[in-house]
Design a protein around this motif. Sequence first.
Motif, short mmCIF file in Angstrom:
data_model
loop_
_atom_site.label_atom_id
_atom_site.label_comp_id
_atom_site.label_asym_id
_atom_site.label_seq_id
_atom_site.Cartn_x
_atom_site.Cartn_y
_atom_site.Cartn_z
N GLY A 132 0.79 -1.22 0.00
CA GLY A 132 0.00 0.00 0.00
C GLY A 132 0.83 1.27 0.00
O GLY A 132 0.32 2.36 0.30
N LEU A 133 2.13 1.14 -0.32
CA LEU A 133 3.06 2.28 -0.31
C LEU A 133 3.04 2.99 1.05
O LEU A 133 3.16 4.22 1.14
CB LEU A 133 2.75 3.27 -1.43
CG LEU A 133 2.77 2.69 -2.86
CD1 LEU A 133 2.48 3.79 -3.88
CD2 LEU A 133 4.10 2.02 -3.17
N ALA A 134 2.93 2.19 2.10
CA ALA A 134 2.76 2.74 3.44
C ALA A 134 3.98 3.54 3.91
O ALA A 134 3.85 4.42 4.77
CB ALA A 134 2.48 1.60 4.43
N GLU A 135 5.17 3.25 3.37
CA GLU A 135 6.38 3.94 3.80
C GLU A 135 6.68 5.20 2.99
O GLU A 135 7.65 5.90 3.27
CB GLU A 135 7.57 2.99 3.73
CG GLU A 135 7.46 1.78 4.65
CD GLU A 135 8.67 0.88 4.52
OE1 GLU A 135 9.76 1.38 4.19
OE2 GLU A 135 8.52 -0.34 4.74
N TRP A 136 5.85 5.49 1.99
CA TRP A 136 6.08 6.66 1.12
C TRP A 136 5.31 7.84 1.66
O TRP A 136 4.09 7.75 1.91
CB TRP A 136 5.64 6.34 -0.30
CG TRP A 136 5.88 7.43 -1.30
CD1 TRP A 136 6.96 8.27 -1.37
CD2 TRP A 136 5.03 7.80 -2.39
NE1 TRP A 136 6.83 9.13 -2.44
CE2 TRP A 136 5.66 8.86 -3.08
CE3 TRP A 136 3.81 7.32 -2.85
CZ2 TRP A 136 5.10 9.46 -4.21
CZ3 TRP A 136 3.25 7.91 -3.97
CH2 TRP A 136 3.89 8.97 -4.65
N ASP A 137 5.99 8.99 1.81
CA ASP A 137 5.31 10.19 2.29
C ASP A 137 4.64 10.97 1.18
O ASP A 137 3.99 12.00 1.43
CB ASP A 137 6.27 11.08 3.08
CG ASP A 137 7.43 11.62 2.23
OD1 ASP A 137 7.41 11.44 0.98
OD2 ASP A 137 8.34 12.23 2.81
N GLY A 138 4.80 10.53 -0.07
CA GLY A 138 4.15 11.20 -1.18
C GLY A 138 4.78 12.51 -1.58
O GLY A 138 4.25 13.23 -2.43
N ARG A 139 5.92 12.85 -0.99
CA ARG A 139 6.51 14.16 -1.19
C ARG A 139 7.73 14.17 -2.11
O ARG A 139 8.37 15.20 -2.28
CB ARG A 139 6.88 14.79 0.15
CG ARG A 139 5.68 14.96 1.09
CD ARG A 139 6.05 15.65 2.39
NE ARG A 139 4.94 15.66 3.33
CZ ARG A 139 3.94 16.53 3.29
NH1 ARG A 139 3.93 17.46 2.36
NH2 ARG A 139 2.97 16.46 4.19
#
Length: 350
Positions: A132-139
């Motif tokens: 779920g891309l849980a470790e990505w902050d999207g930034r």
Amino acid sequence: MAMTGGGTGTAVGLHRVLEPAGVLPQAALRLDPDPRIRPDEVRIAVERLNLDAASYRQLHTAHGGDPDAIRAEVLRIIGERGKMHNPVTGSGGMLVGVVEEAGPDSPLGLKPGDRVATLVSLTLTPLEVTDGLAEWDGRSEQVPARGHAILFARSIAAVLPDDMPVPLALAVMDVCGAPALTHRVVSAREDGPVVLVLGAAGKSGSLSLAAARRAGASRVIGLVPTAEEEERLAASGLADAVVRADARDPVAVAAAVGEPADVTVVCVDVPGCEHGAILATAPGGTVVFFSMATSFPAAALGAEGLAADVTMLIGNGYVPGHAETALGLVRSEPAVRALFTSRTGSDSAE
């Protein structure tokens, strides 16, 4: 368990295309990321995705910078398409991971345990994300991820070097086609050409500046959009001259550059930079478009409308030896490494 069977087109991944039938994986709407591999395929355990700059900028703009919305959109694209293929920009990126299984007939020379960067686009790479891309902050463009990806016999991958952090190596390999082709184009000319790079403070831009100088350019000019990038690039010493203009404004670009360049390299991640690049290039010169935001109809029709006698090249991201060329520039040019590190950070991502 390896998937058995073969046939025409398996080397380029036709068997992974779910729809529409008969197209290559890059053109497909949907791919099959089944983890079972054919004898000539390789399965990679994904560690990190690197979205291309044009794709990430579009996602960031479309969602107002909301990291949760950006993350959800990337997950939706991968889930629906079986690959990371931005439907707006048509671009993807590449990834880093560890080889889990290599089929006995794979020609890529990879073995289980190799940590590699894929040097083919995510737009044609079967991909499934499981965390779920849980470790990505999207930034940022670099996306910690867990899942798997599939490489075909006609894919390209490089084992990561052990002398630089993973985020740095990934960022370099993502754009390694730009300096390699820039070097080829510049070195083919015997007149010591003047080289202009649009987007010169970015990843592909800074590498292209260094490659142009090494290939024999008599003068290298870097064009950037902001005072901050102008100051940073000037301090690096990578360019003989640094000029500032909005690359989307053809008249401003031509005015800032002055005497037209012999070779212009476009490394800008926003649309609308075609006409400025053409206008700033001398008759008989060459324009190399590396940005995935480029409109090739706009480039062709713009050159015609300006009566511009220029050769226009599409940087396709692959030149033999491109990864080692780019890594060599980062190793030998501290200014290039400093510009990259300022964007990727100094973490090892281990």
